[in-house]
Design a protein around this motif. Structure first.
Motif, PDB file in Angstrom:
ATOM      1  N   CYS A  62       0.699  -1.266   0.086  1.00 52.68           N
ATOM      2  CA  CYS A  62      -0.022  -0.044  -0.023  1.00 52.68           C
ATOM      3  C   CYS A  62       0.860   1.161   0.063  1.00 52.68           C
ATOM      4  O   CYS A  62       1.952   1.347   0.831  1.00 52.68           O
ATOM      5  CB  CYS A  62      -0.955   0.099   1.086  1.00 52.68           C
ATOM      6  N   LEU A  63       0.521   2.296  -0.769  1.00 56.16           N
ATOM      7  CA  LEU A  63       1.220   3.659  -1.092  1.00 56.16           C
ATOM      8  C   LEU A  63       1.054   4.392   0.312  1.00 56.16           C
ATOM      9  O   LEU A  63       2.020   5.305   0.378  1.00 56.16           O
ATOM     10  CB  LEU A  63       0.940   4.171  -2.326  1.00 56.16           C
ATOM     11  N   GLN A 111       1.066  -4.743   3.431  1.00 56.60           N
ATOM     12  CA  GLN A 111       1.021  -5.710   1.926  1.00 56.60           C
ATOM     13  C   GLN A 111      -0.499  -6.078   2.055  1.00 56.60           C
ATOM     14  O   GLN A 111      -0.986  -6.805   2.982  1.00 56.60           O
ATOM     15  CB  GLN A 111       2.021  -6.833   2.105  1.00 56.60           C
ATOM     16  N   TYR A 112      -0.973  -6.213   0.774  1.00 55.29           N
ATOM     17  CA  TYR A 112      -2.229  -6.904   0.681  1.00 55.29           C
ATOM     18  C   TYR A 112      -2.456  -7.640  -0.483  1.00 55.29           C
ATOM     19  O   TYR A 112      -1.699  -7.417  -1.581  1.00 55.29           O
ATOM     20  CB  TYR A 112      -3.400  -5.761   0.391  1.00 55.29           C
ATOM     21  N   ALA A 113      -3.444  -8.695  -0.546  1.00 54.25           N
ATOM     22  CA  ALA A 113      -3.474  -9.433  -1.888  1.00 54.25           C
ATOM     23  C   ALA A 113      -4.486  -9.201  -2.758  1.00 54.25           C
ATOM     24  O   ALA A 113      -4.711  -9.424  -3.919  1.00 54.25           O
ATOM     25  CB  ALA A 113      -3.800 -10.882  -1.409  1.00 54.25           C
ATOM     26  N   PHE A 157      -6.875  -1.103  -6.788  1.00 58.67           N
ATOM     27  CA  PHE A 157      -5.806  -1.811  -7.635  1.00 58.67           C
ATOM     28  C   PHE A 157      -6.533  -2.504  -8.797  1.00 58.67           C
ATOM     29  O   PHE A 157      -5.893  -2.670  -9.780  1.00 58.67           O
ATOM     30  CB  PHE A 157      -4.867  -2.566  -6.570  1.00 58.67           C
ATOM     31  N   ASN A 158      -7.624  -3.441  -8.419  1.00 56.98           N
ATOM     32  CA  ASN A 158      -8.242  -4.306  -9.309  1.00 56.98           C
ATOM     33  C   ASN A 158      -8.934  -3.360 -10.426  1.00 56.98           C
ATOM     34  O   ASN A 158      -8.922  -3.695 -11.613  1.00 56.98           O
ATOM     35  CB  ASN A 158      -9.184  -4.875  -8.778  1.00 56.98           C
ATOM     36  N   ASN A 159      -9.536  -2.302  -9.996  1.00 61.33           N
ATOM     37  CA  ASN A 159     -10.280  -1.331 -11.157  1.00 61.33           C
ATOM     38  C   ASN A 159      -9.280  -0.371 -11.764  1.00 61.33           C
ATOM     39  O   ASN A 159      -9.618  -0.154 -12.843  1.00 61.33           O
ATOM     40  CB  ASN A 159     -11.411  -0.846 -10.429  1.00 61.33           C
ATOM     41  N   PHE A 160      -8.352   0.275 -10.961  1.00 60.13           N
ATOM     42  CA  PHE A 160      -7.665   1.251 -11.562  1.00 60.13           C
ATOM     43  C   PHE A 160      -6.163   1.234 -11.511  1.00 60.13           C
ATOM     44  O   PHE A 160      -5.340   1.939 -12.243  1.00 60.13           O
ATOM     45  CB  PHE A 160      -7.923   2.844 -10.745  1.00 60.13           C
ATOM     46  N   GLY A 161      -5.738   0.032 -11.031  1.00 57.73           N
ATOM     47  CA  GLY A 161      -4.156   0.031 -10.903  1.00 57.73           C
ATOM     48  C   GLY A 161      -3.310   0.675  -9.903  1.00 57.73           C
ATOM     49  O   GLY A 161      -2.275   0.930 -10.009  1.00 57.73           O
ATOM     50  N   HIS A 162      -4.363   1.309  -9.074  1.00 57.91           N
ATOM     51  CA  HIS A 162      -3.821   2.289  -8.006  1.00 57.91           C
ATOM     52  C   HIS A 162      -3.367   1.344  -6.685  1.00 57.91           C
ATOM     53  O   HIS A 162      -4.403   0.924  -6.126  1.00 57.91           O
ATOM     54  CB  HIS A 162      -4.715   3.375  -7.915  1.00 57.91           C
ATOM     55  N   SER A 163      -2.244   1.319  -6.378  1.00 64.49           N
ATOM     56  CA  SER A 163      -1.733   0.437  -4.969  1.00 64.49           C
ATOM     57  C   SER A 163      -2.222   1.027  -3.841  1.00 64.49           C
ATOM     58  O   SER A 163      -1.194   1.701  -3.182  1.00 64.49           O
ATOM     59  CB  SER A 163      -0.376  -0.005  -5.350  1.00 64.49           C
ATOM     60  N   VAL A 164      -3.274   0.917  -3.410  1.00 63.34           N
ATOM     61  CA  VAL A 164      -3.877   1.376  -2.192  1.00 63.34           C
ATOM     62  C   VAL A 164      -4.788   0.287  -1.612  1.00 63.34           C
ATOM     63  O   VAL A 164      -5.745  -0.179  -2.312  1.00 63.34           O
ATOM     64  CB  VAL A 164      -4.658   2.724  -2.396  1.00 63.34           C
ATOM     65  N   CYS A 165      -4.658   0.001  -0.431  1.00 59.15           N
ATOM     66  CA  CYS A 165      -5.603  -1.365   0.273  1.00 59.15           C
ATOM     67  C   CYS A 165      -6.856  -0.314   0.444  1.00 59.15           C
ATOM     68  O   CYS A 165      -7.223   0.727   0.536  1.00 59.15           O
ATOM     69  CB  CYS A 165      -5.000  -1.784   1.403  1.00 59.15           C
ATOM     70  N   ASP A 166      -7.774  -1.513   0.871  1.00 60.13           N
ATOM     71  CA  ASP A 166      -9.091  -1.039   1.215  1.00 60.13           C
ATOM     72  C   ASP A 166      -9.356  -0.116   2.367  1.00 60.13           C
ATOM     73  O   ASP A 166     -10.261   0.745   2.607  1.00 60.13           O
ATOM     74  CB  ASP A 166     -10.142  -2.067   1.010  1.00 60.13           C
ATOM     75  N   LYS A 167      -8.310  -0.400   3.411  1.00 60.31           N
ATOM     76  CA  LYS A 167      -8.359   0.287   4.771  1.00 60.31           C
ATOM     77  C   LYS A 167      -8.107   1.692   4.537  1.00 60.31           C
ATOM     78  O   LYS A 167      -8.584   2.616   5.067  1.00 60.31           O
ATOM     79  CB  LYS A 167      -7.682  -0.340   5.644  1.00 60.31           C
ATOM     80  N   CYS A 168      -7.056   2.059   3.685  1.00 62.01           N
ATOM     81  CA  CYS A 168      -6.808   3.608   3.292  1.00 62.01           C
ATOM     82  C   CYS A 168      -7.542   4.089   2.387  1.00 62.01           C
ATOM     83  O   CYS A 168      -7.235   5.204   1.870  1.00 62.01           O
ATOM     84  CB  CYS A 168      -5.224   3.416   2.830  1.00 62.01           C
TER      85      CYS A 168
END
Length: 295
Positions: free
Chosen positions: A125-126, A131-133, A138-149
């Motif tokens: 996560c930026l 780390q997240y799976a 990330f799945n829809n836009f390719g932006h590396s941010v987890c769901d918590k943030c």
């Protein structure tokens, strides 16, 4: 009476007779065969649990499994008949053996596994660094941010294509042709379901693309001002044109009333036609001619 009972009874009777009289060799052989048959029948009817012979050897971690009465092989897999109406898969444990040279070694039984191992790739996560799976952004836009943030209200808000073009002065080629292409999700239009689907983009990625096109926020602001000035000049030019047309229509010296008057025919003398027995007269101001009969 069962076969085992009959055989055992015959063997017992033969031993009893043998105690009172001398037996021949044929009788002794028959007695031995009956006793062996009875023993086999007794062993065949004994049902032992397949795991009753499993023993652990202390802390060494070595295990031994005793053989069950029946082992069934189905499509390459061995099953043990539990004796209770169901089959148990035979466990495979390490066994010890000797190599061809006589040295003691441990032989590990081969275990066939048809499952495909799929490696799990973890992203970082930026924002928080965890780390997240799996992640929505990330799945829809390719932006590396987890769901918590994920911040749906401000930092990670979505924007429609029309709003992005108006706010950041972007063209269609900036969305679809400039690499990398901006990813989006499609949603039904909330104003009217019959209209086309909306394309929603990640606001952060749209802002980054605008900076690539215009270079800086100052240049983007300057472009907004230039277009606003052009819009004001266009409005003023249109207003002056409309006022000029209004003055031309109001001024009496240049005003020409547009009216349409219906022409009235003025006929001359009538001319009699003897062959057809009718009259004809013509208009004095136009070439119109009218033929009629007098009653």
């Amino acid at each position: 009476m069962s076969d085992e009972t009959k055989t055992e009874t015959v063997a017992t009777a033969a031993v009893t007779v043998a105690s009172g009289s001398q037996l021949t060799n044929a009788q002794k052989a028959r007695i031995e065969r009956n006793q062996a048959k009875a023993q086999k029948l007794r062993e065949a009817k004994l049902v032992s649990h397949p795991y009753k012979n499993i023993t652990n050897k202390g802390n060494s971690g070595e295990e031994q499994i005793g053989q069950a009465n029946a082992i069934i092989k189905v499509q390459g897999t061995k099953y043990i008949d539990s004796g209770g109406g169901f089959l148990l898969e035979q466990p495979v444990l390490p066994i010890t053996g000797k190599t061809a040279n006589g040295d003691a070694a441990e032989a590990t039984a081969a275990i066939l596994d048809d499952a495909i191992a799929i490696p799990v790739v973890y992203e970082e996560c930026l924002d928080c660094g965890d780390q997240y799976a799996d992640s929505y952004l990330f799945n829809n836009f390719g932006h590396s941010v987890c769901d918590k943030c994920r911040d749906t209200e401000e930092r990670h808000s979505l924007i429609t294509r029309t709003e992005a073009k108006a706010e950041y002065l972007l063209k269609d080629c900036d969305f679809d042709k400039r690499e990398p292409k901006l990813r989006y999700i499609s949603r039904k239009n909330p104003h009217n379901v019959r209209w086309g689907e909306m394309k929603l983009y990640l606001h952060l990625q749209v802002l980054k693309r605008a900076m690539e096109v215009w270079g800086s926020e100052e240049e983007l602001t300057r472009q907004h001002e230039l277009r606003e000035d052009k819009r004001e000049v266009g409005k003023a030019r249109k207003y002056n044109k409309q006022m000029k047309e209004l003055r031309m229509e109001v001024r009496s010296s240049l005003f020409t009333k547009k009216t349409s008057v219906v022409h009235q025919h003025e006929f001359g003398e009538d001319t009699y036609n003897e062959e057809e027995d009718n009259y004809t007269h013509s208009c004095l101001s136009c070439p119109y001619t009218e033929t009629y009969e007098k009653m």
